[in-house]
Scaffold this active site. Structure first.
Site, PDB file in Angstrom:
ATOM      1  N   HIS A 191      16.604   1.433  20.714  1.00 21.09           N
ATOM      2  CA  HIS A 191      16.269   2.039  22.005  1.00 21.09           C
ATOM      3  C   HIS A 191      17.292   3.082  22.414  1.00 21.09           C
ATOM      4  O   HIS A 191      16.986   3.963  23.212  1.00 21.09           O
ATOM      5  CB  HIS A 191      16.071   0.951  23.058  1.00 21.09           C
ATOM      6  CG  HIS A 191      14.754   0.256  22.862  1.00 21.09           C
ATOM      7  ND1 HIS A 191      14.636  -0.855  22.074  1.00 21.09           N
ATOM      8  CD2 HIS A 191      13.507   0.588  23.269  1.00 21.09           C
ATOM      9  CE1 HIS A 191      13.356  -1.212  22.030  1.00 21.09           C
ATOM     10  NE2 HIS A 191      12.652  -0.359  22.743  1.00 21.09           N
ATOM     11  N   GLU A 431       2.043  -4.868  18.437  1.00 21.37           N
ATOM     12  CA  GLU A 431       3.313  -4.549  17.773  1.00 21.37           C
ATOM     13  C   GLU A 431       3.864  -5.728  16.969  1.00 21.37           C
ATOM     14  O   GLU A 431       4.993  -5.682  16.490  1.00 21.37           O
ATOM     15  CB  GLU A 431       4.347  -4.039  18.795  1.00 21.37           C
ATOM     16  CG  GLU A 431       4.534  -4.906  20.018  1.00 21.37           C
ATOM     17  CD  GLU A 431       5.509  -4.308  21.027  1.00 21.37           C
ATOM     18  OE1 GLU A 431       6.230  -3.345  20.709  1.00 21.37           O
ATOM     19  OE2 GLU A 431       5.558  -4.826  22.157  1.00 21.37           O
ATOM     20  N   ASN A 454       7.032   1.015  16.445  1.00 21.52           N
ATOM     21  CA  ASN A 454       8.477   0.760  16.271  1.00 21.52           C
ATOM     22  C   ASN A 454       8.715  -0.710  15.930  1.00 21.52           C
ATOM     23  O   ASN A 454       9.450  -1.044  15.004  1.00 21.52           O
ATOM     24  CB  ASN A 454       9.254   1.108  17.540  1.00 21.52           C
ATOM     25  CG  ASN A 454       8.991   2.519  17.991  1.00 21.52           C
ATOM     26  OD1 ASN A 454       8.578   3.340  17.206  1.00 21.52           O
ATOM     27  ND2 ASN A 454       9.210   2.803  19.269  1.00 21.52           N
ATOM     28  N   ASP A 455       8.100  -1.576  16.718  1.00 23.15           N
ATOM     29  CA  ASP A 455       8.258  -3.001  16.438  1.00 23.15           C
ATOM     30  C   ASP A 455       7.361  -3.449  15.306  1.00 23.15           C
ATOM     31  O   ASP A 455       7.730  -4.329  14.532  1.00 23.15           O
ATOM     32  CB  ASP A 455       7.972  -3.831  17.704  1.00 23.15           C
ATOM     33  CG  ASP A 455       9.207  -3.955  18.564  1.00 23.15           C
ATOM     34  OD1 ASP A 455      10.275  -4.266  18.017  1.00 23.15           O
ATOM     35  OD2 ASP A 455       9.114  -3.714  19.782  1.00 23.15           O
ATOM     36  N   CYS A 502       1.737   4.365  20.547  1.00 27.45           N
ATOM     37  CA  CYS A 502       2.840   4.804  21.402  1.00 27.45           C
ATOM     38  C   CYS A 502       4.204   4.644  20.730  1.00 27.45           C
ATOM     39  O   CYS A 502       5.228   4.924  21.342  1.00 27.45           O
ATOM     40  CB  CYS A 502       2.812   4.087  22.750  1.00 27.45           C
ATOM     41  SG  CYS A 502       3.081   2.318  22.618  1.00 27.45           S
TER      42      CYS A 502
HETATM   43  C1  PEP Z   1       7.090   0.041  19.936  1.00 25.99           C
HETATM   44  O1  PEP Z   1       7.567  -1.047  19.609  1.00 25.99           O
HETATM   45  O2  PEP Z   1       6.539   0.829  19.131  1.00 25.99           O
HETATM   46  C2  PEP Z   1       7.162   0.492  21.331  1.00 25.99           C
HETATM   47  C3  PEP Z   1       6.564   1.580  21.730  1.00 25.99           C
HETATM   48  O3  PEP Z   1       7.920  -0.256  22.191  1.00 25.99           O
HETATM   49  P1  PEP Z   1       9.513  -0.224  22.222  1.00 25.99           P
HETATM   50  O4  PEP Z   1       9.987   0.916  21.370  1.00 25.99           O
HETATM   51  O5  PEP Z   1       9.935  -0.075  23.647  1.00 25.99           O
HETATM   52  O6  PEP Z   1       9.882  -1.554  21.653  1.00 25.99           O
HETATM   53 MG    MG Z   2       8.077  -2.511  21.085  1.00 28.45          MG
END
Ligand code: PEP
Ligand code: MG
Length: 579
Positions: A191, A431, A454-455, A502
């Site tokens: 993050h 995710e 991302n996750d 996202c």
């Molecule tokens: C993700 O995991 O892709 C996401 C958009 O959430 P974050 O990056 O805040 O975990």
């Molecule tokens: Mg996430």
């Protein structure tokens, strides 16, 4: 000149003076203080000794209270060492005579003391070295804590070089003066990296140990496109990078022209382009780049940026300002995704924090926290097109529980006569691989799905998104990840449920063709990526994307997939080949 390779996480180039932020447990570079700053530095040293002493006193009384005076006595020994006049004298000597920074003086002196113990031929006494390291750490924490404060009191441009910056420290960087940053640890999906992109600060992470080679004040270049940091660059390199900075400005100005052009493919298929934000003020970045909405508002930063738990009013004001600014365009407010790397300063992480009590699990465990947030979101729902999204949903039970809490909060508001939109769309992040495997069931119970790559990458490939040592394995192009994305998009279509992506992947032009070909029609990206993704969409035809995506899905490894996608993009937009 020294060039170091790290991981490029936020594009752009920063050229400026280094501000080095050290951290406990790591070597303190030999840094000197100006002669006229000596009294001030000695005061800082004394304050640190005092604060460390107070901390040890507190520990002593807490332990003595629980376990008796004998155990408390361990800390008396620490106090004795800390307040030893000889130690103070030696430290002062280093600062006054040799002009060492207090950090360097503390580190040098106490490490020498520790060595004396370590060299003793007596294992019990040798272990006392641990006590000395403990004192060193305490003092450094107080000294460096003050240095970290400098970050919020900057009055000249700097490039920050740190062992690590947490997401909340990154969020607190003063954009006016911090030109860029580089850290020794960290990974592409952390993050910290995401916040840097949101703030549009060039950044490189995961450089490995380099802070011992720099001292504050020297010239440094952070190349957030190539993942390089250059210490003490020569004239030729500086000139090259100044040119790059100018080029970057020209490119950005050209992309700005796209703002008012429609987001449609070359064969006329409309694509929704949403922005991801962490803070209300970022909504401006979305509006000025013609975003159709906010596809992900990471509300946990309301907590991370504050010493105290935000009240319902604080939540409401933040949401209301975003919703108003978007003027009836959709705003997806994600409920708290605290935990993993998104924790308050100083909170000790449990082992495996990504698999622990984070996100929706935490909200369902702490209902007052969850309800406060839901009340505020619902109140803001009458101001525009609010949608509520739950993060990290893994089981149907979790989704149902979260929806039940929401229904209960709605009932309360109704009884209290507080207006809200009872039909507020409710969706979830996809995710976790388990959620994909069950996505047909989920799709039947939500209004929308948003794929958090991302996750999803982290959990599918068992690769920590914040760990530089496994960065080569953290790959959006992995065929297993592609299968899960496709499965989620298909389920959304089958159930007529809106689907977006996202995760960071959707902001990379490399994947635009692939995702369009899989059937995706909504991208939620870091605001700075909006113009570029629009440009790519406008150059593509869906039939061509479907062909590319179908072929990519037959490939067996991430490298082949990535090379193939880059090649196909190069054919359409040769100037984007490097992205
Ligand atoms: C993700 O995991 O892709 C996401 C958009 O959430 P974050 O990056 O805040 O975990
Ligand atoms: Mg996430």
């Amino acid at each position: 000149m020294q060039k170091l390779q790290g991981i490029a996480v936020s594009p752009g180039v920063a050229i400026g003076e280094a501000l080095v932020i050290d951290n406990e447990g790591f070597r303190i570079p030999r840094r000197f203080v100006a002669r006229d700053a000596v009294p001030q530095e000695l005061t800082r040293l004394d304050q640190a000794i005092e604060a460390a002493g107070a901390e040890i006193e507190l520990n002593r009384s807490a332990v003595a209270h629980e376990l008796g005076d004998d155990y408390g006595a361990i800390f008396s020994a620490h106090l004795q060492m800390l307040r030893d006049a000889r130690l103070r004298h030696e430290l002062e000597h280093f600062v006054r005579e040799r002009h060492y920074s207090p950090e360097y003086a503390v580190s040098r002196t106490l490490r020498r003391y520790a060595k004396v113990f370590q060299n003793l031929d007596n294992s019990y006494l040798a272990q006392r070295a641990g006590d000395i390291f403990d004192i060193e750490k305490k003092l450094l924490r107080h000294l460096l804590g003050q240095r970290r404060e400098e970050l919020s009191h900057l009055d000249a441009p700097v490039v920050v070089l740190a062992h690590n910056l947490t997401p909340s420290e990154t969020a607190a960087l003063n954009r006016e003066f911090v030109l860029g940053f580089a850290t020794e640890i960290g990974g592409p999906g952390s993050h910290t990296s995401i916040v840097a992109q949101g703030m549009e600060i060039p950044a490189v992470v995961g450089v490995g140990s380099f802070l011992s080679d720099v001292s504050g004040g020297e010239l440094v270049i952070v190349d957030g496109d190539q993942g390089l940091i250059i210490l003490q660059p020569d004239e030729e390199t500086i000139a090259h990078y100044r040119y790059e900075v100018e080029e970057g400005r020209t490119r950005a100005a050209k992309l700005e022209l796209l703002r008012d052009l429609p987001a449609v493919t070359a064969d006329g298929i409309a694509v929704e382009l949403f922005g991801n934000i962490e803070f209300p003020h970022e909504v401006e970045h979305c509006v000025e780049r013609g975003s159709h909405g906010i596809g992900l508002y990471r509300t946990e930063f309301l907590y991370l940026g504050s010493e105290v738990e935000p009240t319902e009013e604080v939540h409401y004001e933040a949401y209301a300002s975003v919703v108003r600014a978007m003027q009836r365009r959709p705003v997806v407010i994600r409920t708290l995704d605290l935990g993993a790397d998104k924790v308050h300063e100083g909170v000790e992480l449990p082992p495996n924090p990504s698999l622990g009590l984070r996100s929706i699990r935490l909200s369902l465990r702490d209902l007052p926290l969850f309800r406060t947030q839901l009340r505020a979101i619902l109140r803001a729902s009458v101001l525009g097109e609010v949608r509520i999204m739950f993060p990290l949903v893994t089981t149907l039970l979790e989704l149902r529980q979260a929806k039940m809490v929401l229904a209960d909060v709605m009932e309360d508001l109704q009884e209290q006569g507080v207006p809200f939109n009872p039909k507020v769309p409710v969706g979830m992040m996809v995710e976790v691989p388990a959620a994909v495997l069950m996505v047909d069931h989920f799709a039947a119970e939500v209004d929308f799905l948003s794929i958090g790559t991302n996750d999803l990458i982290q959990y599918t490939l068992a690769v920590d998104r914040s760990n530089k040592d496994v960065v080569a394995l953290y790959n959006a192009a992995d065929p297993a990840v592609l299968k899960l994305i496709k499965q989620s998009i298909d389920a959304g279509r089958k159930h007529s449920v809106h689907v977006s992506v996202c995760g960071q992947m959707s902001g990379s032009p490399t994947y635009t063709m692939l995702l369009l070909g899989m059937g995706l029609r909504c991208f939620s990206v870091v605001p700075s990526a909006l113009p570029e993704i629009k440009k790519v969409c406008r150059a593509l035809r869906i039939e061509q994307c479907e062909r590319v995506s179908a072929h990519a899905m037959t490939l067996e490894n991430a490298r082949d997939v990535k090379n193939y996608l880059r090649e196909e993009l190069r054919k359409v937009l040769p100037d984007m080949a490097a992205s």
